[in-house]
Every structure is written in structure tokens, then in C-alpha cells.
Design an enzyme around this catalytic site. Structure first.
Site, PDB file in Angstrom:
ATOM      1  N   GLY A   1      25.085  40.999 -80.373  1.00 37.15           N
ATOM      2  CA  GLY A   1      25.030  40.554 -78.931  1.00 37.15           C
ATOM      3  C   GLY A   1      25.909  41.841 -78.222  1.00 37.15           C
TER       4      GLY A   1
ATOM      5  NE  ARG B   1      20.518  12.728 -66.895  1.00 35.48           N
ATOM      6  CZ  ARG B   1      20.603  11.390 -67.223  1.00 35.48           C
ATOM      7  NH1 ARG B   1      21.569  10.699 -67.979  1.00 35.48           N
ATOM      8  NH2 ARG B   1      19.572  10.490 -67.125  1.00 35.48           N
TER       9      ARG B   1
ATOM     10  CG  ASP C   1      24.427  36.826 -77.933  1.00 37.50           C
ATOM     11  OD1 ASP C   1      25.738  37.182 -77.950  1.00 37.50           O
ATOM     12  OD2 ASP C   1      23.927  36.477 -79.024  1.00 37.50           O
TER      13      ASP C   1
ATOM     14  CD  GLU D   1      31.804  28.359 -65.859  1.00 43.95           C
ATOM     15  OE1 GLU D   1      31.307  27.136 -66.855  1.00 43.95           O
ATOM     16  OE2 GLU D   1      31.988  27.828 -65.035  1.00 43.95           O
TER      17      GLU D   1
ATOM     18  CG  HIS E   1      29.000  25.164 -64.720  1.00 40.06           C
ATOM     19  ND1 HIS E   1      29.986  24.701 -65.717  1.00 40.06           N
ATOM     20  CD2 HIS E   1      28.275  23.963 -64.687  1.00 40.06           C
ATOM     21  CE1 HIS E   1      29.867  23.608 -66.324  1.00 40.06           C
ATOM     22  NE2 HIS E   1      28.744  23.053 -65.803  1.00 40.06           N
TER      23      HIS E   1
ATOM     24  CB  CYS F   1      31.151  20.825 -63.946  1.00 41.78           C
ATOM     25  SG  CYS F   1      29.427  19.969 -64.239  1.00 41.78           S
TER      26      CYS F   1
END
Length: 541
Positions: free
Chosen positions: A18, A471, A71, A517, A515, A380
Site C-alpha cells: 500500500g 447508527r 489502504d 480523521e 470522523h 463519534c
């Protein structure tokens, strides 16, 4: 017509295909080539969404809502651009599609076989990714010789025949082991791996040689001769201090010369000045800060791959080393006295996750950050637990909980919305018994940022698009009580869902439902994560 570079792996797994693929792609992109990437995973899961983080590491979420291999995150971080969910497919997806076509009668009653039906489906997906791009780098997961990889090997062999040799290149990542007792590097495993490729009908044009030691010229000549590869196409890949140094190491070996010769790309001169500067700041930063990373997968840090990289990228832009103090939330839950580990850190981060395990430990860490005025970032579940902690300990709602953790809770400050409109405008019916993989908020959603808040200070705009994977939602019914007690809703979706909260009387306490990131890259770090590191650097100073 796009040109294709196929990256295969030999001898054993985890050699860094990767990073190798992303490094080559980065050099081509910085040379002005329009590049994209594709990861092929040979496992039978349809996607990694339902796989344990201990099993597979992080599930990376794309802008268009795909749950993909980690990856893909590396690709985005290296190339500084978003990649579609179509840029990662699995054997599960291939077989599922072919079987569905067979059931519908698309094959006109033919006997459905690996060749041509499976291989044709593989080729069709590869060609689709290549549309409107100059070069596509395709990383084939697994190792040459794996039974599950054989249909892919046949498919890429056929592609070379179909598009012509000047439009296809095969790069083989292999291991050159060092035998300490003999004091020698050994080439035999690589020779056997290349022989296996040739048996399949593929002759590699380049070797990327992973090794603990630099390769002497005599050994490179031996590899070139025995594997029928040009000497200057034998590239060594020793361990680097950071993965972002790998493109520079490849460039020092003129890796673009044989690539250009094979694919007729002309004179390639990548501009790596900014990249080189960032790498220097990752390797030798001036400042440092320590972040407590509170999670339940801390024994398998690949589960937090994107977040770790995001912290390091922000550190590079601030010329600081980010030291991570791993805190197991389950350990905090079982041994509350270990909360004192947080006394010496400059910032506390509570990461995402699913399920009830370790949640009470996360809540303890959040309380510590709130009470002791330590910079805090919740992501989150880290936002949801921040709301639960505040409701319990500030509002006095002792039974405050999430319906994910306790479906029968009397105070569901975090709850499951039965009817939810997804990013495509489709209505989802979500209950406690519906399939986990098909009923999450996935991908990029708009967040409206409230002015004069810490979140606005970080983003410097009133609207951002960030990626989600969850969710359960914060319950708006508690919003008024939370805000009256000092917890501000600083971000919400256009549908009114709570996207971010922060504390009024705290130096820097921000928690987000999304998220951040997943939109972070080396050359453009996510702003809320960068601000968190900035505030952590200021703490105690």
C-alpha cells in the site's frame, strides 16, 4: 486510454504494498500526471464493514459512503484527494455481482465460470476506475501463489494483452531476508516468487525489495539477471523513519525513469519541495506534546490508523512531535485508580467504537478532562459519551445512557432514529434488529457550524463536509437542558441532528459526531484535529 501499473506482493504479506503504491502514485502526481488508485481485496467479505478491528484494522469511510480497506485511507492521505468507494473491491463483491447477473439471466443460459465471467467482471471494474485518468495504480492484496488471488492474476494478464505492453506495467514487491547467522541477504525467495508470477503468465518489470539492510550492487545485479529485470528497475525499500519518506527514497533511486520508459510518459520531474519540508518536521520536530488516546482497541493500533496519522500530520504542520499515551478504556473501567495516568498529558482524545465494552472507562476519562480543564477532543462515540457524562454528572440525570448500550434506558440522551434520510435522500428504517451494515450514516454529510464557537474557531467557516460511520444520534430532546448547563451545540446537520458539542467554561473541549480523521491528509490536515493539537501544545505553558 489510461495506463495501468499493477502492484503484486511476493514471499509474504505485510511488506508495504500500500505504501509502495501510494508512494509511486505521489511521485507521478507531483510530476503533473493525473493519477488514481485501486485496491483489490481477495477476501469473500463484501466489504470490511462487519469485520472486527482486531481482524482487519480500521474500516476507512469514503466521501461517497463506502466502507473500504484501510489502504484507501493511505491513498487519500498521500494523494491529497478523495477516492471513490469504487476504488476498492473484494472477491465477495465480484462473486455477488456475477451470481446476481446469472440469476437475472444476463448470461443467456451460459455455464458461468471463473474464466471468462469472473475475470470479465474484474476487468470491467478495473477499466471503469481508469476512465478520465492518465495512470491507474492497482494494488492486488495477498501474496502471489494464494489460491484466492489467481482469478485476479489472470485478469490483469489479460488486460496487458488487451491494452498493449506500453500501457501496462507490473511491479513486484518482495522480501530480501537477512540471515543473521550467515551474515547474508538471500535472493532465493524472490526468485521463486517471480517464477510463480511467470508461470501465471506475468513477467514483472520492476522489483521493490523490502529489506533490513541496503542491497549491495552485486546482489542487485544478481536479482536483475535471475529475474530478467533491468538493473535500474531493482529498487530497494529499507525501513524508513516515516512512511512519507518512502517517495523521497524512491526518487533518490530514480524510480520514475524505468516507469516512464515502460509507459512512455516522457520526462518526469516531480516537485516535492513542500513534501520534503513536512517530512523533515515529522522526523525532527522542534516541539512536543503528549496526547492520551483513550480507546478499546489500543492493543491493535491499526484500528485507529487514520487518527494516528492525523495527529502526526497536525504535529508536522505545528513543528511538533505528538507522543501518544495509549489508555485502554476497559482497564480504566476495571481499575478506576488508573485515571491518574491522565495527570501528565497535554490533551485527551476519546476515539470512536461500537458496543458497550470499555464505555464506562471512556466516561471516566471525559470527566477527568472536563473537571481538570485539559484540552479534549471526542470523536463519534467520544461525543456521545461526552454527552452521557455531562448529563449524569452535571445535569444529575444518573440514568442517562445510550440506547446502543442499554436499549431499555429511561433517559436515552443518545438514541436510535427509527426513520432516517440518508445522503442519497433515501429513507432508512432503523431498529435494534436491522442489519448493522446497511443502516448506518455513512460517508460525507454537511455540518453547519455555529459562529463564535470553538468549532468555528477551528474550521473558520460556517459549513463543512465530514464523514460519518454510526447508527445512533444525540437526542435533541435534551438539548435545552444541556445548553442551560453550559454544553453548547456548535454543529448540526441541515436536518437538525446534533453534529458537535463543546463546553462553554473550558479552555478547549470539543466533541464531534463525525470522523474528522477521514478527511485529513499530510498536505492538508483536518482543522479540528490540528486545533486540538495546537491547544494541547499551549496547555501547561
Amino acid at each position: 486510454m489510461a495506463k495501468y501499473i499493477f502492484i503484486t506482493g511476493g514471499v509474504l504479506s505485510s511488506l508495504g504494498k500500500g505504501v509502495t503504491s501510494a508512494s509511486i502514485a505521489t511521485l507521478l502526481q507531483h510530476s503533473g500526471i493525473d493519477v488514481t488508485m485501486l485496491k483489490i481485496d481477495p477476501y469473500l467479505n463484501v466489504d470490511p464493514g462487519t469485520m472486527s478491528p482486531f481482524e482487519h484494522g480500521e474500516v476507512f469511510v469514503t466521501e461517497d459512503g463506502g466502507e473500504t480497506d484501510l489502504d484507501i485511507g493511505n491513498y487519500e492521505r498521500f494523494l491529497n484527494k478523495s477516492i471513490s468507494k469504487n476504488n476498492n473491491f473484494t472477491t465477495g463483491q465480484i462473486y455477488l455481482t456475477v451470481i446476481q447477473k446469472e440469476r437475472k439471466g444476463d448470461y443467456l443460459g451460459k455455464t458461468v465460470q471463473i474464466i471468462p465471467h469472473i475475470t470479465n467482471e474484474i476487468k470491467e471494474r478495473i477499466y471503469k476506475v481508469g476512465e478520465n485518468h492518465d495512470v491507474v495504480l492497482i494494488e492486488l492484496g495477498g501474496t502471489v501463489g494464494d489460491i484466492e488471488g489467481l482469478p485476479y492474476m489472470e485478469a490483469i494478464r489479460q488486460i496487458k494483452q488487451e491494452i498493449g505492453s506500453k500501457n501496462a506495467m507490473f511491479v513486484h514487491v518482495t522480501l530480501i531476508p537477512y540471515i543473521k547467522a550467515a551474515g547474508e541477504l538471500k535472493t532465493k525467495p524472490t526468485q521463486h516468487s517471480v517464477q510463480e508470477l511467470r508461470r501465471i503468465g506475468i513477467t514483472p518489470h520492476m522489483l521493490i525489495c523490502r529489506s533490513e539492510k541496503n542491497l549491495p550492487k552485486s546482489l542487485k545485479r544478481k536479482l536483475a539477471t535471475s529475474c530478467d529485470i533491468d538493473y535500474h528497475s531493482v529498487i530497494e525499500a529499507t525501513d524508513a523513519k516515516t512512511i512519507y519518506k518512502v517517495p523521497l527514497n524512491f526518487l533518490d533511486q530514480n524510480i520514475l525513469t524505468p516507469i516512464s520508459e515502460q509507459l512512455h510518459l516522457g520526462d518526469l520531474k516531480p516537485d516535492m519541495e513542500q513534501w520534503n519540508d513536512l517530512v523533515k518536521r515529522i522526523v525532527e520536530p522542534v516541539k512536543k506534546t503528549t496526547i492520551a488516546f483513550v480507546g478499546k482497541y489500543v492493543t491493535h493500533t491499526e484500528s485507529y490508523k487514520s487518527l494516528i496519522e492525523a495527529l502526526n500530520h497536525s504535529g508536522a504542520w505545528l513543528d511538533a512531535r505528538v507522543n501518544i499515551e495509549w489508555i485502554d478504556s476497559e482497564d480504566l473501567e476495571k481499575n478506576p485508580q488508573n485515571i491518574e495516568k491522565l495527570a501528565d498529558v497535554d490533551g485527551i482524545l476519546v476515539a470512536g467504537g461500537f458496543g458497550h465494552r470499555g464505555v464506562e472507562g471512556k466516561i471516566q476519562a471525559i470527566e477527568y478532562a472536563r473537571v481538570n480543564k485539559i484540552p479534549y477532543l471526542g470523536i463519534c462515540l467520544g461525543m456521545q459519551t461526552a454527552i452521557i457524562e455531562f448529563a449524569r454528572n452535571v445535569l444529575g440525570i444518573k440514568d442517562a445512557n445510550s440506547q446502543e448500550l442499554d436499549p431499555d434506558t429511561k433517559e436515552p440522551v443518545i438514541y436510535l432514529i427509527d426513520n432516517f434520510i440518508d445522503a442519497n435522500g433515501q429513507k432508512q428504517l432503523r431498529t435494534h434488529t436491522t442489519a448493522l451494515g446497511g443502516t448506518m450514516r455513512l460517508g460525507g454529510y454537511e455540518c453547519l457550524v455555529k459562529p463564535d464557537t470553538k468549532l468555528y474557531e477551528a474550521y473558520e467557516t460556517d459549513k463543512v463536509i465530514e464523514r460519518h460511520r454510526h447508527r445512533f444520534e444525540a437526542n435533541n430532546a435534551y438539548e435545552k437542558r444541556l445548553e442551560e448547563a453550559g454544553m453548547i451545540v456548535s454543529g448540526r446537520s441541515k436536518e437538525g441532528l446534533i453534529e458537535a458539542v463543546e463546553l462553554k467554561d473550558h479552555p478547549w473541549f470539543v466533541a464531534v459526531q463525525f470522523h474528522p480523521e477521514f478527511t485529513n491528509r499530510l498536505q492538508s490536515p483536518n482543522k479540528v484535529i490540528k486545533k486540538f493539537i495546537e491547544k494541547s501544545l499551549e496547555f501547561k505553558n
